[in-house]
Scaffold this motif. Structure first.
Motif, short mmCIF file in Angstrom:
data_model
loop_
_atom_site.label_atom_id
_atom_site.label_comp_id
_atom_site.label_asym_id
_atom_site.label_seq_id
_atom_site.Cartn_x
_atom_site.Cartn_y
_atom_site.Cartn_z
N ARG A 149 17.65 7.93 58.47
CA ARG A 149 17.54 9.13 59.30
C ARG A 149 16.07 9.48 59.57
N VAL A 150 15.21 9.30 58.53
CA VAL A 150 13.78 9.55 58.73
C VAL A 150 13.20 8.59 59.74
N LEU A 151 13.60 7.31 59.68
CA LEU A 151 13.10 6.31 60.63
C LEU A 151 13.51 6.66 62.06
N GLU A 152 14.72 7.19 62.21
CA GLU A 152 15.18 7.55 63.55
C GLU A 152 14.40 8.75 64.10
N GLY A 153 13.84 9.60 63.21
CA GLY A 153 13.10 10.78 63.67
C GLY A 153 11.63 10.54 63.90
N THR A 154 11.10 9.31 63.71
CA THR A 154 9.69 9.02 63.92
C THR A 154 9.53 7.79 64.79
N ASP A 155 8.43 7.74 65.52
CA ASP A 155 8.16 6.58 66.38
C ASP A 155 7.07 5.67 65.80
N GLU A 156 6.52 6.00 64.61
CA GLU A 156 5.41 5.21 64.03
C GLU A 156 5.89 3.91 63.41
N PHE A 157 7.08 3.90 62.84
CA PHE A 157 7.60 2.72 62.14
C PHE A 157 8.85 2.22 62.84
N GLN A 158 9.05 0.89 62.71
CA GLN A 158 10.20 0.27 63.34
C GLN A 158 11.30 -0.05 62.33
N GLU A 159 10.91 -0.24 61.04
CA GLU A 159 11.88 -0.58 60.01
C GLU A 159 11.63 0.28 58.77
N VAL A 160 12.64 0.35 57.91
CA VAL A 160 12.52 1.13 56.66
C VAL A 160 11.51 0.49 55.72
N GLN A 161 11.47 -0.83 55.69
CA GLN A 161 10.55 -1.53 54.78
C GLN A 161 9.11 -1.23 55.13
N GLU A 162 8.83 -0.99 56.42
CA GLU A 162 7.47 -0.66 56.82
C GLU A 162 7.05 0.69 56.23
N MET A 163 7.97 1.65 56.21
CA MET A 163 7.66 2.96 55.60
C MET A 163 7.41 2.81 54.10
N ILE A 164 8.24 2.00 53.45
CA ILE A 164 8.08 1.81 51.99
C ILE A 164 6.74 1.13 51.70
N ASP A 165 6.40 0.11 52.50
CA ASP A 165 5.12 -0.58 52.29
C ASP A 165 3.94 0.36 52.53
N ARG A 166 4.05 1.21 53.57
CA ARG A 166 2.96 2.15 53.83
C ARG A 166 2.81 3.15 52.69
N PHE A 167 3.93 3.63 52.15
CA PHE A 167 3.89 4.55 51.01
C PHE A 167 3.25 3.89 49.78
N ASN A 168 3.63 2.63 49.49
CA ASN A 168 3.05 1.92 48.34
C ASN A 168 1.55 1.71 48.53
N THR A 169 1.17 1.41 49.78
CA THR A 169 -0.26 1.21 50.06
C THR A 169 -1.04 2.50 49.84
N LEU A 170 -0.50 3.61 50.29
CA LEU A 170 -1.18 4.89 50.10
C LEU A 170 -1.29 5.25 48.62
N MET A 171 -0.24 4.97 47.84
CA MET A 171 -0.28 5.26 46.41
C MET A 171 -1.33 4.42 45.71
N THR A 173 -3.99 3.09 47.13
CA THR A 173 -5.31 3.57 47.59
C THR A 173 -5.71 4.84 46.86
N GLN A 174 -4.77 5.74 46.67
CA GLN A 174 -5.07 6.98 45.94
C GLN A 174 -5.49 6.68 44.50
N GLU A 175 -4.79 5.75 43.87
CA GLU A 175 -5.12 5.40 42.48
C GLU A 175 -6.53 4.80 42.40
N LYS A 176 -6.86 3.95 43.37
CA LYS A 176 -8.20 3.34 43.36
C LYS A 176 -9.29 4.39 43.60
N LEU A 177 -9.00 5.35 44.49
CA LEU A 177 -9.99 6.39 44.77
C LEU A 177 -10.21 7.27 43.54
N LEU A 178 -9.13 7.58 42.83
CA LEU A 178 -9.27 8.38 41.61
C LEU A 178 -10.10 7.62 40.56
N GLN A 179 -9.82 6.33 40.40
CA GLN A 179 -10.59 5.53 39.43
C GLN A 179 -12.06 5.45 39.83
#
Length: 314
Positions: A149-171, A173-179
């Motif tokens: 349902r979230v994927l249907e409400g946004t035009d940035e991602f085409q698949e669910v796996q892309e959202m999951i990969d983007r979330f993992n990448t952000l997490m 990146t945040q961990e590296k910035l904190l370190q």
């Protein structure tokens, strides 16, 4: 063998030559007659020596032929023993291979039986795990529908796996910035402590260098007084160095001439540089040592020559 042959002929020659001459009534022979008598005796001794030498040579050849025959027989016997031993080893090796193959087949059958039992147990465990995963999939389908349902409400991602990969990448990146922020804070604190330490050391060094400057000014005056004395000594050293340089040039020239003479007469080929005086002297030293050794060997050979053992006759 050559040494024994030489000793044999020398002993035989001494026995023939040193035999006591019988007393003769004509002791008043002329020197010419006595010389002819001595020559006749020398011919007889030489003939006897040649005869003994031929006899000894024949015996030596016979012994060598017999030794060759014995070695040939020994080689044939060794070859026969080697072939028989190889035959025994091959039969023993075949028997051992057969026994080892039978044991391996029995062991393989036991291993296959154990593998069958293990696979049965593993199959039962996999079925249980499959049922658990299916149950878990049914529970997690609610999250899949939410992400859809979230994927249907946004035009940035085409698949669910892309959202999951983007979330993992952000997490990540945040961990590296904190370190990195923690490391930068530690580095800043360390740099501040080092800055304070350097400031204290700088103050101490300034005071110490001021004291050294006063001492150096006194030393400078003393050094200026010594400069004149050392300048006179330097002039004397330059004169001595010039004399030593001239002497060294003469020595190098003499060494080079001697090196050329030795290499020319000894027919020695070398690639030593004309400027390498030490290698030239080393080569000259080696040549002199070789000549000394050759002289000693020749002197020793002259002393040990069989002719020196023959007594002279008046």
């Amino acid at each position: 063998m050559e040494f024994d042959l030489r000793e044999y002929f020398r002993a035989a020659f001494e026995d023939k030559l040193l035999v006591k001459m019988p007393e003769r009534e004509d002791d008043f022979l002329t020197p010419a007659t006595r010389l002819l008598e001595k020559r006749r005796e020398m011919v007889e001794v030489e003939q006897a020596l040649n005869s003994q030498k031929e006899e000894f040579q024949m015996k030596t050849e016979s012994l060598q032929q017999r030794s060759t025959e014995l070695e040939h027989k020994e080689e044939k016997l060794k070859d026969s023993l080697f072939k028989f031993d190889k035959f025994l080893k091959e039969n023993d090796s075949k028997r051992k291979r057969a026994m080892r193959k039978a044991a391996e087949e029995r062991q393989l059958a036991i291993q296959k039986e154990r593998e069958f039992l293990r696979l049965q147990t593993e199959n039962a465990q996999l079925k249980c795990r499959k049922d658990a995963l299916l149950h878990r999939q049914e529970k997690n389908n609610i999250y899949q529908r939410y992400l859809q349902r979230v994927l249907e409400g946004t035009d940035e991602f085409q698949e669910v796996q892309e959202m999951i990969d983007r979330f993992n990448t952000l997490m990540v990146t945040q961990e590296k910035l904190l370190q990195r922020e923690v490391k930068n804070q530690e580095k800043i604190e360390k740099e501040k402590a080092q800055l304070l330490h350097y400031q204290e050391e700088t103050r101490s060094q300034i005071l110490e260098q001021n004291n050294q400057l006063a001492d150096l000014q006194g030393s400078l005056e003393k050094a200026r007084a010594e400069v004149l004395q050392w300048e006179s000594r330097w002039a004397q050293i330059q004169n001595t160095a010039a004399e030593n340089t001239l002497r060294l040039g003469r020595i190098r020239m003499a060494t080079l001439n001697l090196f050329h003479i030795i290499t020319k007469h000894m027919h020695i080929k070398t690639d030593i540089s004309l400027e390498d005086t030490e290698e030239q002297l080393e080569k000259v030293k080696i040549c002199f040592m070789d000549l000394e050794a050759i002289y000693k060997d020749l002197k020793k050979t002259d002393q040990l020559s069989p002719s020196s053992a023959i007594p002279t006759t008046n």
